[in-house]
Structure formats: structure tokens, C-alpha cells
Design an enzyme around this catalytic site. Structure first.
Site, PDB file in Angstrom:
ATOM      1  N   ASP A 168      45.667  34.724  40.941  1.00 36.93           N
ATOM      2  CA  ASP A 168      44.913  33.469  41.029  1.00 36.93           C
ATOM      3  C   ASP A 168      45.782  32.273  41.374  1.00 36.93           C
ATOM      4  O   ASP A 168      45.252  31.184  41.575  1.00 36.93           O
ATOM      5  CB  ASP A 168      44.188  33.180  39.701  1.00 36.93           C
ATOM      6  CG  ASP A 168      43.085  34.172  39.456  1.00 36.93           C
ATOM      7  OD1 ASP A 168      42.584  34.229  38.336  1.00 36.93           O
ATOM      8  OD2 ASP A 168      42.740  34.923  40.397  1.00 36.93           O
ATOM      9  N   ARG A 188      35.112  44.375  44.894  1.00 33.51           N
ATOM     10  CA  ARG A 188      35.080  44.150  43.437  1.00 33.51           C
ATOM     11  C   ARG A 188      34.045  45.027  42.730  1.00 33.51           C
ATOM     12  O   ARG A 188      33.082  44.568  42.146  1.00 33.51           O
ATOM     13  CB  ARG A 188      34.866  42.671  43.160  1.00 33.51           C
ATOM     14  CG  ARG A 188      35.981  41.847  43.785  1.00 33.51           C
ATOM     15  CD  ARG A 188      35.906  40.392  43.472  1.00 33.51           C
ATOM     16  NE  ARG A 188      36.271  40.140  42.067  1.00 33.51           N
ATOM     17  CZ  ARG A 188      36.219  38.905  41.551  1.00 33.51           C
ATOM     18  NH1 ARG A 188      35.789  37.914  42.270  1.00 33.51           N
ATOM     19  NH2 ARG A 188      36.554  38.725  40.294  1.00 33.51           N
ATOM     20  N   ARG A 219      33.682  25.319  41.012  1.00 32.98           N
ATOM     21  CA  ARG A 219      33.474  26.473  40.126  1.00 32.98           C
ATOM     22  C   ARG A 219      34.599  26.556  39.099  1.00 32.98           C
ATOM     23  O   ARG A 219      34.420  27.072  38.019  1.00 32.98           O
ATOM     24  CB  ARG A 219      33.470  27.777  40.937  1.00 32.98           C
ATOM     25  CG  ARG A 219      32.297  27.918  41.867  1.00 32.98           C
ATOM     26  CD  ARG A 219      32.237  29.308  42.450  1.00 32.98           C
ATOM     27  NE  ARG A 219      32.223  30.326  41.391  1.00 32.98           N
ATOM     28  CZ  ARG A 219      32.099  31.628  41.642  1.00 32.98           C
ATOM     29  NH1 ARG A 219      31.990  32.049  42.891  1.00 32.98           N
ATOM     30  NH2 ARG A 219      32.073  32.507  40.664  1.00 32.98           N
ATOM     31  N   CYS A 242      32.319  39.831  46.785  1.00 36.49           N
ATOM     32  CA  CYS A 242      32.470  38.375  46.971  1.00 36.49           C
ATOM     33  C   CYS A 242      33.488  38.198  48.096  1.00 36.49           C
ATOM     34  O   CYS A 242      33.970  39.154  48.682  1.00 36.49           O
ATOM     35  CB  CYS A 242      32.952  37.714  45.689  1.00 36.49           C
ATOM     36  SG  CYS A 242      34.637  38.161  45.313  1.00 36.49           S
ATOM     37  N   LYS A 294      38.555  28.697  32.271  1.00 36.20           N
ATOM     38  CA  LYS A 294      37.290  29.226  32.813  1.00 36.20           C
ATOM     39  C   LYS A 294      37.182  30.716  32.497  1.00 36.20           C
ATOM     40  O   LYS A 294      36.158  31.184  31.997  1.00 36.20           O
ATOM     41  CB  LYS A 294      37.266  29.030  34.318  1.00 36.20           C
ATOM     42  CG  LYS A 294      36.174  29.825  35.032  1.00 36.20           C
ATOM     43  CD  LYS A 294      36.116  29.579  36.522  1.00 36.20           C
ATOM     44  CE  LYS A 294      37.088  30.416  37.290  1.00 36.20           C
ATOM     45  NZ  LYS A 294      36.676  31.810  37.537  1.00 36.20           N
ATOM     46  N   ASN A 295      38.258  31.455  32.763  1.00 38.54           N
ATOM     47  CA  ASN A 295      38.185  32.916  32.647  1.00 38.54           C
ATOM     48  C   ASN A 295      38.233  33.399  31.208  1.00 38.54           C
ATOM     49  O   ASN A 295      37.961  34.559  30.946  1.00 38.54           O
ATOM     50  CB  ASN A 295      39.278  33.570  33.488  1.00 38.54           C
ATOM     51  CG  ASN A 295      38.992  33.397  34.982  1.00 38.54           C
ATOM     52  OD1 ASN A 295      37.880  32.972  35.351  1.00 38.54           O
ATOM     53  ND2 ASN A 295      39.957  33.678  35.809  1.00 38.54           N
TER      54      ASN A 295
HETATM   55  C1  EPZ Z   1      39.273  38.480  36.603  1.00 30.98           C
HETATM   56  O1  EPZ Z   1      38.430  39.099  37.557  1.00 30.98           O
HETATM   57  C2  EPZ Z   1      39.232  36.994  36.908  1.00 30.98           C
HETATM   58  N1  EPZ Z   1      37.860  36.511  36.770  1.00 30.98           N
HETATM   59  C3  EPZ Z   1      39.724  36.743  38.335  1.00 30.98           C
HETATM   60  O2  EPZ Z   1      39.747  35.339  38.545  1.00 30.98           O
HETATM   61  C4  EPZ Z   1      41.148  37.278  38.450  1.00 30.98           C
HETATM   62  O3  EPZ Z   1      41.583  37.123  39.788  1.00 30.98           O
HETATM   63  C5  EPZ Z   1      41.175  38.760  38.066  1.00 30.98           C
HETATM   64  O4  EPZ Z   1      40.648  38.926  36.732  1.00 30.98           O
HETATM   65  C6  EPZ Z   1      42.589  39.333  38.082  1.00 30.98           C
HETATM   66  O5  EPZ Z   1      43.404  38.596  37.225  1.00 30.98           O
HETATM   67  C7  EPZ Z   1      37.372  36.288  35.522  1.00 30.98           C
HETATM   68  O6  EPZ Z   1      38.044  36.485  34.528  1.00 30.98           O
HETATM   69  C8  EPZ Z   1      35.973  35.782  35.449  1.00 30.98           C
HETATM   70  P1  EPZ Z   1      39.862  42.835  37.656  1.00 30.98           P
HETATM   71  P2  EPZ Z   1      38.034  40.675  37.400  1.00 30.98           P
HETATM   72  O7  EPZ Z   1      38.779  43.631  37.065  1.00 30.98           O
HETATM   73  O8  EPZ Z   1      37.815  40.982  35.981  1.00 30.98           O
HETATM   74  C9  EPZ Z   1      39.406  46.144  41.010  1.00 30.98           C
HETATM   75  C10 EPZ Z   1      39.341  33.329  39.657  1.00 30.98           C
HETATM   76  O9  EPZ Z   1      39.776  32.876  40.721  1.00 30.98           O
HETATM   77  N2  EPZ Z   1      38.398  46.698  40.104  1.00 30.98           N
HETATM   78  O10 EPZ Z   1      41.196  42.760  36.964  1.00 30.98           O
HETATM   79  O11 EPZ Z   1      36.980  40.952  38.363  1.00 30.98           O
HETATM   80  C11 EPZ Z   1      38.877  44.870  41.670  1.00 30.98           C
HETATM   81  O12 EPZ Z   1      38.136  45.220  42.827  1.00 30.98           O
HETATM   82  C12 EPZ Z   1      38.906  34.776  39.563  1.00 30.98           C
HETATM   83  O13 EPZ Z   1      39.246  32.674  38.584  1.00 30.98           O
HETATM   84  C13 EPZ Z   1      37.878  47.962  40.364  1.00 30.98           C
HETATM   85  O14 EPZ Z   1      38.242  48.614  41.330  1.00 30.98           O
HETATM   86  O15 EPZ Z   1      39.400  41.336  37.889  1.00 30.98           O
HETATM   87  C14 EPZ Z   1      40.118  44.105  42.014  1.00 30.98           C
HETATM   88  O16 EPZ Z   1      40.640  44.574  43.236  1.00 30.98           O
HETATM   89  C15 EPZ Z   1      39.010  35.485  40.901  1.00 30.98           C
HETATM   90  N3  EPZ Z   1      36.924  48.461  39.535  1.00 30.98           N
HETATM   91  C16 EPZ Z   1      41.081  44.466  40.880  1.00 30.98           C
HETATM   92  O17 EPZ Z   1      40.548  45.667  40.270  1.00 30.98           O
HETATM   93  C17 EPZ Z   1      36.490  47.770  38.437  1.00 30.98           C
HETATM   94  O18 EPZ Z   1      35.632  48.285  37.686  1.00 30.98           O
HETATM   95  C18 EPZ Z   1      41.189  43.371  39.828  1.00 30.98           C
HETATM   96  O19 EPZ Z   1      39.986  43.305  39.191  1.00 30.98           O
HETATM   97  C19 EPZ Z   1      37.029  46.495  38.187  1.00 30.98           C
HETATM   98  C20 EPZ Z   1      37.994  45.983  39.030  1.00 30.98           C
END
Ligand code: EPZ
Length: 422
Positions: free
Chosen positions: A308, A123, A400, A118, A22-23
């Protein structure tokens, strides 16, 4: 809203095929915006998030055809005629922000709704925005939208991520492929989904080096062509189903993925007393003894233990021998499965980002509620070994990210059914 009912106590035996990630698919699909030639994705998963991304791309004027019962996606943004990603679609799925970088790189302007938070956290997208600004983008936040401009196109730049954000790395990587000059992403995310995206972009003509490491260097090119790309196997689905026999007993072969995709997760599984044997087609998993041992886990960016899989691993720790400490370092609110597991008799204490789980002999089935994608599946896993019936409500969260979980587990002997509710 459908529910899923699990009656615990049956050991599992059989094979579970893993779908495409998915990701990975959610970042590969927006890559079509970088070129007006066709992009074909094979091994695509059939999930509601993919349908949401399809609707978003179609709202921009891109074509997305779902072929071969959804396993193949034929995309083309030749007809792109709208550069505004509306809140009513973006609010449904945070990954929608991934259209920003490609649209900006292709046409020099884009308006994308801020995704909003969410269930698992605020996020924010600040890292996405600062990365694009480092490539010369001018951004203005107004009325809940990001208004992005890059008159004369994006320019190569140096991006230093304060945190190895997956999404921000993906947005910046896609944008940099068409920026004029060289872009370097420092402290880039190393997840397999980033590697998969880079391989697809390279097939489209991008010049990228270093994907899978913390430093990715991209030489911008004038244009990208089309490509056909097979979506990498879903490591999170794979890890989820590896936990099923570890919790329920029995032996399951999880097909279609390699354990290299799972980083520290496999070491933790083996340390808990789970046998993990790579096979020609995947991995064979069984519990070595009658009860797994309690193991401490801290979630980290890849190749650390994946956030995850934290909820699913907690489900296994609920009946482990001993006490385990689970630290969630990626998201600020990702223990919502804990109160539901406690309803099933688990002994869990949550303090901020740390959950302490004291294993009990057996959980008891109960009606429980899903709150997010991975919390949902952790409740189903817990139900596999619980005494009696577990009814997981609001399984739209589940749909999802997991194709027909009841079919896949049912095929291995689980007593599980989906109850459709009007
Ligand atoms: C991706 O989300 C995945 N989603 C998430 O999977 C996964 O948990 C996450 O990476 C971590 O591995 C998709 O790929 C669609 P991040 P993403 O940016 O890109 C903070 C699932 O269950 N952050 O690495 O949103 C954020 O708040 C989903 O399949 C900032 O502060 O993850 C979080 O605490 C859930 N500012 C942390 O970093 C930003 O600009 C990780 O976020 C971006 C992120």
C-alpha cells in the site's frame, strides 16, 4: 467528480496528524456481528469506505451511529434481521466480505455476494472460504453469492493459509472466536491491523494468542460481550505523509503513529537518504541532501515493505539519483500510477510485476487521472515537487482512504486545492 490541483516547488514545514487506520476499522466494524452487545470504536477515520461499511451493516439490521463528527462509531447488531449482504453494496468495497465469518459464527448462516475484482487485481476470496470450511462451514457458490451454513455452529479447526492473506486471516479470526473448540491459523497475516482486531476481540471476551505472529490460536467461547476500542493509527497514511517532505523538501512531523507500525518501509526511506527521527508525538521527517538516492523495493506481507506504500515510494524514486527497481509481489496489477507519472516526465519501464524507475532532475506538472486509492495519492506527492501545475482527476478514489489530504498538506505550506466539479 472533484479534482485536486497541486502547484509544485514549495518545501513543506509543519505537522500532519494521522487518523485511525481504514484497514483496521473495516474489520473492527463487522466484529459487532459477533455479539448483541454494543461495540464502540474511537479514533475512527472519516472516509467513504467507512460510510460504505456502515451502509452494509445497517442493511443487515445492525445499528451504526456516527458520533463526535464521525470520530466515534457506536455499533450494535442486537437487531440483526437480515443475513444477506447484497451485491449492490458489496461491489463497492471488497472488505464487505468481512461480514461473512462473523455472521456465520453468530447465527450459523450467511449469504454474501462475491466481491468481484477491482482495479488492482482479481482479488479472489478462496482463502476466506477454505478457512471457514476448515471450521465446518458448508459453502455453496450460486448466482455470484456465497451461501454459507454451519448447522450446530462452527467447530475449531486447523487452517493452513497458502498465502498470508490479511482479509482471510481477519475473517477466520473473527469466526473462530465463537467456534466450538480450538482453532489454529498457520501462516496467518501479521499486519498491525490484525493485532488491533485481536485486541478488540479480546476486550469482547475472546480467547486469542499469537496475533502478530504467523500462528494464531483461538479457544472458542459461547458468547462475546461489548467493548470500547480505539482504532490503531493508520500506518499507510503515516507512511504516505512521511514521503511528502522526502519528495518536496522541508521538514514535517507526522503525528499519532509509531515507526514500529511501518516495518521495512522506514529502513528503505533511510537508505534513500531520508532522516526519520521518532518524537514524543510521532516522527520527524526530512531529506538529508538535495536529492534522494535510488533504492530497490520488493513488496511483501508485513513486516516487509507494504504494497500500500509502493505507489507513493515510486513517486519519490521518479526524481531520485539513479535507477531503482520496484517489485510488486502482492497484487498482479498495481502499477497504474506509472503511466500517469510518465505523463509528468518520469522515466519508468513496467514489465509484469517489475517497474524500473530512472530518476530525472524534476517532473513537470500535468493533468493526470487517479485509478485507485494509493495511485491517487502518489500523483499528488509527485505534484508537490513537479514544475508547474498537476491536476489529479477522479479524486473520489482518494476520499476512500485519505481524510482531507489538501487540508493536511496545505497546512504544511503545499500549494494545493480541491476543485469541486458538478
Ligand atoms: C488488505 O486487502 C487491505 N485492505 C489492502 O489495502 C492491502 O493492500 C492488502 O490487505 C495487503 O496488505 C483492507 O484491509 C480492507 P490480501 P486484502 O487478502 O485482505 C490474494 C488499500 O489500499 N488473495 O492480503 O484483500 C489477493 O488477490 C487496500 O487500503 C487470494 O488469492 O489483501 C492479493 O493478490 C488495497 N485469495 C493478495 O492475496 C484470497 O482469498 C493479497 O490479498 C485472498 C487474497
Amino acid at each position: 467528480m472533484d479534482s485536486i490541483i497541486v502547484k509544485g516547488g514549495t518545501e513543506l514545514r509543519g505537522q500532519i496528524p494521522i487518523a485511525g487506520a481504514k484497514n483496521a476499522c473495516l474489520t473492527l466494524m463487522p466484529a459487532t456481528l459477533l455479539s448483541d452487545e454494543p461495540l464502540t470504536l474511537t479514533n475512527a477515520p472519516r472516509l467513504s469506505d467507512i460510510r460504505t461499511m456502515t451502509l452494509l451493516l445497517q442493511s443487515l439490521g445492525a445499528e451504526v451511529q456516527s458520533l463526535n463528527e464521525g470520530r466515534v462509531l457506536a455499533l450494535s447488531s442486537h437487531g440483526l434481521n437480515n443475513h444477506k449482504a447484497d451485491y449492490d453494496i458489496v461491489r463497492k468495497m471488497r472488505a464487505s466480505i468481512l461480514v461473512l465469518g462473523p455472521m456465520l459464527a453468530r447465527d450459523g448462516h450467511a449469504v454474501v455476494s462475491l466481491p468481484g475484482g477491482c482495479a488492482i487485481g482479481a482479488r479472489p476470496v478462496d482463502l476466506h472460504l477454505t478457512a471457514l470450511e476448515a471450521m465446518g462451514a458448508e459453502l455453496e457458490l450460486k448466482d455470484g453469492y456465497v451461501h454459507a451454513k454451519a448447522a450446530g455452529g462452527l467447530k475449531g479447526g486447523i487452517v493452513d493459509f497458502r498465502f498470508a492473506s490479511v482479509g482471510a486471516t481477519e475473517n477466520a479470526l473473527m469466526a473462530a472466536t465463537l467456534a466450538k473448540g480450538t482453532t489454529v491459523l498457520n501462516n496467518a497475516a501479521r499486519e498491525p491491523e490484525i493485532v488491533d482486531l485481536a485486541q478488540c476481540l479480546r476486550a469482547m471476551g475472546a480467547q486469542i494468542e499469537g496475533e502478530g505472529t504467523s500462528r494464531i490460536e483461538i479457544q472458542g467461547v459461547d458468547r462475546l460481550g461489548g467493548a470500547t476500542h480505539r482504532v490503531v493509527a493508520d500506518r499507510i497514511e503515516m507512511g504516505t505523509y512521511m514521503l511528502a517532505p522526502a519528495i518536496a523538501g522541508g521538514e514535517v512531523e507526522v503525528l499519532g503513529g509509531s515507526i514500529e507500525l511501518l516495518g521495512a518501509f522506514v529502513e528503505k526511506l533511510e537508505a534513500a537518504g531520508v532522516s526519520v527521527t521518532p518524537t514524543k508525538d510521532g516522527v520527524l521527517v526530512s531529506r538529508k541532501n538535495g536529492r534522494v538516492e535510488a533504492i530497490d523495493v520488493t513488496t511483501e506481507p508485513y513486516p516487509g515493505f507494504p504494497t500500500d506504500l509502493q505507489a507513493q515510494f515510486m513517486a519519490m524514486m521518479c526524481t531520485a539519483n539513479g535507477t531503482s527497481v520496484l517489485e510488486e509481489k502482492i497484487f498482479e496489477n498495481r502499477f497504474m500510477h506509472a503511466p500517469e507519472l510518465i505523463r509528468m516526465g518520469a522515466e519508468i519501464e513496467v514489465h509484469g510485476g517489475t517497474a524500473t524507475v530512472t530518476g530525472v532532475e524534476r517532473l513537470r506538472g500535468a493533468p493526470v487521472m487517479a485509478t485507485d486509492l494509493r495511485a491517487s495519492v502518489s500523483l499528488i506527492l509527485a505534484g508537490l515537487a513537479a514544475e508547474g501545475e498537476t491536476r489529479v482527476n477522479r479524486v473520489y478514489h482518494l476520499d476512500r482512504g485519505y481524510e482531507s489530504v489538501e487540508t493536511k498538506l496545505g497546512a504544511c505550506g503545499a500549494n494545493i486545492e480541491r476543485v469541486k466539479e458538478e
